[in-house]
Design a protein around this motif. Structure first.
Motif, PDB file in Angstrom:
ATOM      1  N   MET A   1       4.215  -4.645 -10.615  1.00 38.15           N
ATOM      2  CA  MET A   1       3.856  -3.289 -10.918  1.00 38.15           C
ATOM      3  C   MET A   1       2.565  -3.517 -11.730  1.00 38.15           C
ATOM      4  O   MET A   1       2.327  -4.701 -12.390  1.00 38.15           O
ATOM      5  N   ILE A   2       1.705  -2.777 -11.753  1.00 37.34           N
ATOM      6  CA  ILE A   2       0.569  -2.489 -12.656  1.00 37.34           C
ATOM      7  C   ILE A   2       0.728  -1.331 -13.795  1.00 37.34           C
ATOM      8  O   ILE A   2       1.398  -0.679 -13.431  1.00 37.34           O
ATOM      9  N   GLU A   3      -0.019  -1.616 -14.685  1.00 37.01           N
ATOM     10  CA  GLU A   3       0.097  -0.707 -15.835  1.00 37.01           C
ATOM     11  C   GLU A   3      -0.985   0.497 -15.701  1.00 37.01           C
ATOM     12  O   GLU A   3      -2.231   0.004 -15.224  1.00 37.01           O
ATOM     13  N   SER A   4      -0.490   1.746 -15.891  1.00 32.67           N
ATOM     14  CA  SER A   4      -1.517   2.883 -15.745  1.00 32.67           C
ATOM     15  C   SER A   4      -2.376   2.838 -17.076  1.00 32.67           C
ATOM     16  O   SER A   4      -2.153   2.451 -17.921  1.00 32.67           O
TER      17      SER A   4
ATOM     18  N   SER B   1       3.288   1.507  -9.283  1.00 30.59           N
ATOM     19  CA  SER B   1       3.215   0.517  -8.156  1.00 30.59           C
ATOM     20  C   SER B   1       1.847   0.846  -7.570  1.00 30.59           C
ATOM     21  O   SER B   1       1.449   2.100  -7.441  1.00 30.59           O
ATOM     22  N   ALA B   2       1.272   0.012  -6.879  1.00 33.63           N
ATOM     23  CA  ALA B   2       0.046   0.151  -5.941  1.00 33.63           C
ATOM     24  C   ALA B   2       0.464   0.269  -4.612  1.00 33.63           C
ATOM     25  O   ALA B   2       1.554  -0.127  -4.290  1.00 33.63           O
ATOM     26  N   ILE B   3      -0.203   1.507  -3.995  1.00 31.39           N
ATOM     27  CA  ILE B   3       0.082   1.600  -2.551  1.00 31.39           C
ATOM     28  C   ILE B   3      -1.093   1.084  -1.597  1.00 31.39           C
ATOM     29  O   ILE B   3      -2.119   1.553  -2.062  1.00 31.39           O
ATOM     30  N   VAL B   4      -0.667   0.236  -0.854  1.00 31.87           N
ATOM     31  CA  VAL B   4      -1.536  -0.041   0.133  1.00 31.87           C
ATOM     32  C   VAL B   4      -1.774   0.252   1.431  1.00 31.87           C
ATOM     33  O   VAL B   4      -0.428   0.337   2.120  1.00 31.87           O
TER      34      VAL B   4
ATOM     35  N   GLU C   1       0.159   1.095   8.698  1.00 34.01           N
ATOM     36  CA  GLU C   1       1.348   1.126   7.646  1.00 34.01           C
ATOM     37  C   GLU C   1       0.768   1.344   6.499  1.00 34.01           C
ATOM     38  O   GLU C   1      -0.272   0.997   6.151  1.00 34.01           O
ATOM     39  N   CYS C   2       1.608   1.707   5.359  1.00 34.87           N
ATOM     40  CA  CYS C   2       1.535   1.568   3.973  1.00 34.87           C
ATOM     41  C   CYS C   2       2.659   0.860   3.359  1.00 34.87           C
ATOM     42  O   CYS C   2       3.608   0.856   3.930  1.00 34.87           O
ATOM     43  N   TYR C   3       2.286   0.080   2.196  1.00 34.70           N
ATOM     44  CA  TYR C   3       3.472  -0.467   1.560  1.00 34.70           C
ATOM     45  C   TYR C   3       3.266  -0.538   0.291  1.00 34.70           C
ATOM     46  O   TYR C   3       1.895  -0.390  -0.395  1.00 34.70           O
ATOM     47  N   GLU C   4       4.207  -0.692  -0.582  1.00 40.42           N
ATOM     48  CA  GLU C   4       4.141  -0.825  -1.967  1.00 40.42           C
ATOM     49  C   GLU C   4       3.595  -2.458  -2.587  1.00 40.42           C
ATOM     50  O   GLU C   4       4.473  -3.286  -2.074  1.00 40.42           O
ATOM     51  N   ALA C   5       2.835  -2.324  -3.361  1.00 42.56           N
ATOM     52  CA  ALA C   5       2.325  -3.916  -3.687  1.00 42.56           C
ATOM     53  C   ALA C   5       2.631  -4.042  -5.214  1.00 42.56           C
ATOM     54  O   ALA C   5       2.447  -3.022  -5.861  1.00 42.56           O
ATOM     55  N   GLY C   6       2.720  -5.117  -5.626  1.00 43.50           N
ATOM     56  CA  GLY C   6       2.903  -5.328  -7.151  1.00 43.50           C
ATOM     57  C   GLY C   6       4.248  -5.720  -7.604  1.00 43.50           C
ATOM     58  O   GLY C   6       4.767  -6.283  -8.630  1.00 43.50           O
TER      59      GLY C   6
END
Length: 117
Positions: free
Chosen positions: A1-4, A12-15, A112-117
């Motif tokens: 998770m990243i802080e907004s 979350s960051a999306i890659v 693809e895309c995925y959630e990172a963090g």
């Protein structure tokens, strides 16, 4: 998770992942390092948001926040270009690939895309 940056909520960051078809004939400019030619292009892009070059793809060092201060000094006339390049030799500068035209973007294929963090 990243802080907004907008608040205390976490997000979350999306890659997004792409394949690049390098077999498609594109007009490329590859900068090997922080050279005078690279610096000139960075300065042109920073000075004029409408600046247009003839390349489909440009790869080389990224003028990020670490480099931005030095670039700013050159733009203000405080530092000579030659001195800026000497200073930048000691910076750890990451690489980037910029896809600058529609033709270049068409050489990318979504994987693809995925959630990172």
């Amino acid at each position: 998770m990243i802080e907004s940056k907008k608040g205390k909520t976490e997000t979350s960051a999306i890659v997004n992942v792409y394949d690049w078809d390098e077999q498609i004939l594109l007009n490329r400019k590859d900068f090997e390092g922080a050279s005078m030619e690279w610096l000139e292009m960075v300065l042109l892009c920073r000075k004029d948001p409408r600046y247009h070059h003839e390349y489909d793809v440009v790869s080389g060092k990224i003028a990020n926040d670490n480099v931005g201060e030095t670039i700013s000094y050159v733009m203000q006339g405080i530092m000579r270009k030659e001195d800026a390049l000497q200073r930048l030799r000691f910076e750890k500068i990451n690489n980037q690939i910029a896809f600058c035209t529609e033709k270049a973007l068409q050489s990318l294929h979504f994987v693809e895309c995925y959630e990172a963090g």
